[in-house]
Design an enzyme around this catalytic site. Structure first.
Site, PDB file in Angstrom:
ATOM      1  N   ALA A   1      37.937 -14.385 -30.825  1.00 20.40           N
ATOM      2  CA  ALA A   1      37.928 -15.837 -30.619  1.00 20.40           C
ATOM      3  C   ALA A   1      38.654 -16.211 -29.325  1.00 20.40           C
ATOM      4  CB  ALA A   1      38.565 -16.532 -31.815  1.00 20.40           C
TER       5      ALA A   1
ATOM      6  N   ASP B   1      52.443 -10.057 -44.461  1.00 20.91           N
ATOM      7  CA  ASP B   1      53.590 -10.544 -45.246  1.00 20.91           C
ATOM      8  C   ASP B   1      53.550 -12.050 -45.526  1.00 20.91           C
ATOM      9  OD1 ASP B   1      54.467  -7.936 -45.020  1.00 20.91           O
ATOM     10  OD2 ASP B   1      55.812  -8.354 -43.342  1.00 20.91           O
TER      11      ASP B   1
ATOM     12  N   ARG C   1      36.358 -14.957 -26.265  1.00 22.70           N
ATOM     13  CA  ARG C   1      35.107 -15.719 -26.078  1.00 22.70           C
ATOM     14  C   ARG C   1      35.389 -17.180 -25.711  1.00 22.70           C
ATOM     15  NH1 ARG C   1      30.648 -12.752 -29.772  1.00 22.70           N
ATOM     16  NH2 ARG C   1      30.658 -10.871 -28.483  1.00 22.70           N
TER      17      ARG C   1
END
Ligand code: F6P
Length: 322
Positions: free
Chosen positions: A26, A131, A29
């Protein structure tokens, strides 16, 4: 500077988390779409110190959205904790004329990014750790890790019930009980041990014994790592309940595997938002939020805060496992 001149580097740091690749994709691009040059740093801050930067194109991130791990690789860099290390890393970026750095990682990585920003580099953080212990946000990788743990719990439940055994299942989470709580509730665990609540061995024993009286012979106990030594717990439970007890430590299994849809969507939205922040001239922020609803908050607030676990879920687990 014209926006076409903007250059950004992206790295992944600390423990890998499923969905990191979707976030890299993401970032790359969106940066290209916005007319920026984008560089991938291999092996996190360690690679940045060594100047391991490669310009990326649309094809560099093809076919990775479904892959666990990180194509950029990662590291836990001791050198970057030093001022000298960070100065070296700054030089690596300056050589390529890069002013912006997207850091995809957990608390330690965001802290490192914040220290780095003091040298004048614009650091944009993307929270990624199984986590789920970063304040004000959901973290990329958590949903997949919980589902991986859950699949194992389901399998263990089959054998636990066949043999009438107690199973202690240790999950990851560092100092945070999020994975244990979510996988324990979803997996129908009889007891869940998390760092946020003092373990009560007598209560666990009483619950097992009460179950036995009703004819329920098996029991699942999910333990967050570090809360209680699981082999010792096994001995103690065996002695006090006289029931056959086994231990399974899930370990790094929880870090790998194809990311869930939720993690891919979160990573895609956060990766795009990180580049939008650079375009909007925002500096030193972290992208936070859930699902498609993301926003930015100052990095300095993130590194100062500590996440408090929502304990309502613990109460639900307690009631449902009577
Ligand atoms: O932070 C992610 C995590 O998987 C923790 O849950 C765990 O305590 C730690 O990393 C393990 O680190 P390493 O992969 O370096 O052994």
């Amino acid at each position: 500077m014209n926006k076409d001149d903007k250059r950004v580097a992206v790295l992944t740091s600390g423990g890998d988390a499923p969905g990191m690749n979707a976030a890299i994709r993401a970032v790359v691009r969106t940066a290209i779409y916005r007319g920026m040059k984008v560089y991938g740093v291999s092996r996190g801050f360690e690679g940045l110190i060594r100047g391991n930067l490669t310009e990326m194109n649309v094809g560099s991130v093809a076919d990775i959205i479904h892959r666990g791990g990180t194509i950029l690789q990662t590291s836990r860099s001791e050198a970057f904790k030093t001022e000298f290390g960070r100065e070296q890393a700054k030089i690596s970026l300056e050589k390529e004329g890069i002013e912006h750095l997207v850091v995809i990682g957990g608390n330690g990585s965001l802290k490192g990014g914040y220290e780095f920003s003091k040298l004048g580099i614009n650091v944009i953080g993307i929270p990624a750790t199984i986590d789920n212990d970063i304040v004000y946000t959901n973290s990329i990788g958590f949903d997949t890790a919980v589902n991986t743990a859950l699949e194992s719990i389901n399998r263990i439940r089959d054998t636990a019930s066949s043999h009438g055994r107690i199973f202690i299942i240790e999950v990851m989470g560092r100092d945070c009980g999020e994975i244990a709580l979510a996988s324990g509730v979803a997996g129908g665990a009889e007891s869940i041990l998390i760092p946020e609540i003092e373990p009560d061995l007598e209560q666990i024993v009483d619950k097992i014994n009460a179950g036995n009286k009703r004819g329920k012979l098996h029991s699942i106990i999910v333990v967050a790592e570090g809360v209680y030594p699981v082999m010792q717990l096994r001995e103690e439970l065996q002695e006090k309940t006289k029931r056959d007890t086994r231990v399974t430590i899930l370990g790094h299994i929880q870090r790998g595997g194809t990311p869930t849809a939720a993690d891919r969507i979160l990573a895609s939205c956060m990766g795009k938002a990180a580049i939008d922040c650079i375009i909007e001239e925002k500096r030193n922020v972290m992208i936070a939020g859930k699902g498609e609803k993301v926003h930015d908050i100052p990095l300095r607030e993130v590194i100062r805060g500590t996440k408090t676990l929502e304990l309502g879920m613990f109460e639900i687990a307690r009631i449902l496992s009577i």
